[in-house]
Design a protein around this motif. Sequence first.
Motif, short mmCIF file in Angstrom:
data_model
loop_
_atom_site.label_atom_id
_atom_site.label_comp_id
_atom_site.label_asym_id
_atom_site.label_seq_id
_atom_site.Cartn_x
_atom_site.Cartn_y
_atom_site.Cartn_z
N ALA A 173 12.45 17.34 12.29
CA ALA A 173 13.23 19.66 12.81
C ALA A 173 12.90 19.40 10.94
N HIS A 174 13.33 18.99 10.00
CA HIS A 174 13.11 20.12 8.65
C HIS A 174 12.34 20.10 8.09
N ASN A 175 11.34 19.67 8.02
CA ASN A 175 9.54 20.21 7.19
C ASN A 175 8.41 20.67 8.97
N LEU A 176 8.75 19.83 9.64
CA LEU A 176 7.73 20.79 10.66
C LEU A 176 8.66 22.41 11.23
N LEU A 177 9.95 21.87 11.65
CA LEU A 177 10.28 23.34 12.34
C LEU A 177 10.66 24.24 11.37
N ARG A 178 11.00 23.45 10.15
CA ARG A 178 11.44 24.75 9.18
C ARG A 178 13.31 25.35 9.22
N HIS A 179 13.84 23.61 9.76
CA HIS A 179 15.45 23.87 9.96
C HIS A 179 15.96 23.78 8.63
N PRO A 180 16.92 24.32 8.25
CA PRO A 180 17.90 24.24 6.76
C PRO A 180 18.17 23.00 6.47
N THR A 181 18.96 22.60 8.12
CA THR A 181 19.84 21.52 8.19
C THR A 181 19.79 20.93 9.79
N PRO A 182 19.29 20.46 9.69
CA PRO A 182 19.17 19.41 10.88
C PRO A 182 19.83 18.33 11.28
N PHE A 183 21.68 18.74 11.24
CA PHE A 183 22.26 17.82 10.56
C PHE A 183 22.13 16.32 12.38
N PHE A 184 21.87 17.01 13.72
CA PHE A 184 21.98 17.10 14.87
C PHE A 184 20.28 15.50 15.31
N ALA A 185 19.96 16.15 14.62
CA ALA A 185 18.43 15.15 15.05
C ALA A 185 18.60 13.89 13.92
N PRO A 186 18.87 13.82 13.08
CA PRO A 186 18.87 12.28 12.82
C PRO A 186 20.29 11.56 13.62
N ILE A 187 21.27 12.32 13.65
CA ILE A 187 22.22 11.86 14.85
C ILE A 187 21.97 11.57 16.01
N ALA A 188 21.77 12.01 16.64
CA ALA A 188 20.81 11.91 18.43
C ALA A 188 19.44 11.18 18.20
N ALA A 189 18.88 10.54 17.32
CA ALA A 189 18.06 9.73 17.28
C ALA A 189 18.72 8.47 17.20
N VAL A 190 19.62 8.55 16.31
CA VAL A 190 20.64 7.39 15.88
C VAL A 190 21.04 6.34 16.93
N ILE A 191 21.88 7.91 17.86
CA ILE A 191 22.92 7.39 19.20
C ILE A 191 21.80 7.09 20.23
N CYS A 192 20.65 7.53 20.10
CA CYS A 192 19.94 7.48 21.54
C CYS A 192 19.74 6.13 21.16
N LEU A 193 19.04 5.19 20.07
CA LEU A 193 18.91 4.00 19.96
C LEU A 193 19.54 2.69 19.54
N GLY A 194 20.66 3.22 19.31
CA GLY A 194 22.18 2.51 19.07
C GLY A 194 22.60 2.22 19.99
N VAL A 195 22.03 2.30 21.07
CA VAL A 195 23.00 2.12 22.50
C VAL A 195 23.13 0.21 22.52
N SER A 196 24.01 -0.43 22.02
CA SER A 196 24.38 -1.86 21.63
C SER A 196 23.48 -1.71 20.62
N LEU A 197 22.51 -1.54 20.58
CA LEU A 197 21.62 -2.55 19.05
C LEU A 197 20.88 -3.22 20.04
N GLY A 198 20.05 -2.21 20.42
CA GLY A 198 19.03 -4.05 21.20
C GLY A 198 19.72 -4.03 22.80
N GLN A 199 20.71 -4.14 23.84
CA GLN A 199 20.99 -4.36 25.30
C GLN A 199 20.54 -2.53 25.76
#
Length: 365
Positions: free
Chosen positions: A27-53
């Motif tokens: 989001a920051h380097n390729l899409l040139r968004h200055p502060t892509p706060f929600f990109a890592p947030i969404a990634a962690v939320i997506c993968l962090g559903v009950s840590l593996g379940q």
Amino acid sequence: MRTRRLGVSALPIVQCAVAAGLAWYVAHNLLRHPTPFFAPIAAVICLGVSLGQRRVRRMVELVVGVSLGVLVGDLLISQIGTGSWQLVLVVALAMAVAVFADGGALFVAQAASSAVLVATLLPPGNSGGLDRCVDALVGGAVGFLVAAVLPADPVGPVRRETRAVLDELATVLLGIAEALRNRDVDAAGRALRRARQGQPLVDAVRASLKSGREVTAIAPLYRPRRRMLGDYAEVAERADYALRNARVLARRAYTALGDGEQATDALPDAMTELATAVGKLSSELGVDGDRSRARGPVIDAVRGSDVLSGRRTDGLTPSEQMMAAQARSIAMDLLQGSGMPRDEARAALRGDGEPDRSDSPAAEA
């Protein structure tokens, strides 16, 4: 226990960390968004559903919910500014749109919480526009990519949960054996209560199986594990039946002891042998998944008992006959859980190669 828990969660933690960094980079380097706060947030939320379940549907709901909440919040706050009444309006509208679009509780809650973040963190007059919605979608896409490239083990949780069910079954059988051997009504009551509390363990196995199948669906690396998951599904199903039979067995033992009925000494000995056979099946699942090696102890437990094998029928009370039938049904469940077809299992318990017609379906209900 804490160390073991950390070890089990190590890979999901690494997945979340890698996905967060990668989502920010895209989001920051390729899409040139200055502060892509929600990109890592969404990634962690997506993968962090009950840590593996994880569930694919839940992951999608989380990511789309984040994106929807961000979009609604950005569009409104950029026009009306921030404040208490603005927050009320943003949250209400985000939840209304989410309910209209899907209605899933997780989806609606995530949309609302993301709208709150936007409404409280975005200064008035400073709009992120569509960029932050795109950031959330980017984070979700990166999360799915990491889950496919660095997948969690789909079999490990299923193995652990299945062994927990079998260990619980063995404990219940040992409790029944102790109660019958000592003519202890209270011990029979404890065994019955424990047998009745085993269903959540079975539900946990089924949840792990569903999660494991979804991992094999999105991760090419683990697609060969589908057959192994099928084997564990069969074990789990038979363990569920065996646990249900154990509940009936415990109930009959509790009633018989409460009524002062005498039980033959052969019954508690047979229960103990059967519990040992259950432990053998559980241990084999933890070695290499070869269930067939657990068949011998089950067959020996039945053939070595005159009561369970049916060689002794005279002089048994109705309660003893019922308990013997339930124990034999548990042995049938264990053999089928080891991968043996039903007819072969019945013939093996009979010991003469002929199907055992005396083992009625009612006894296995």
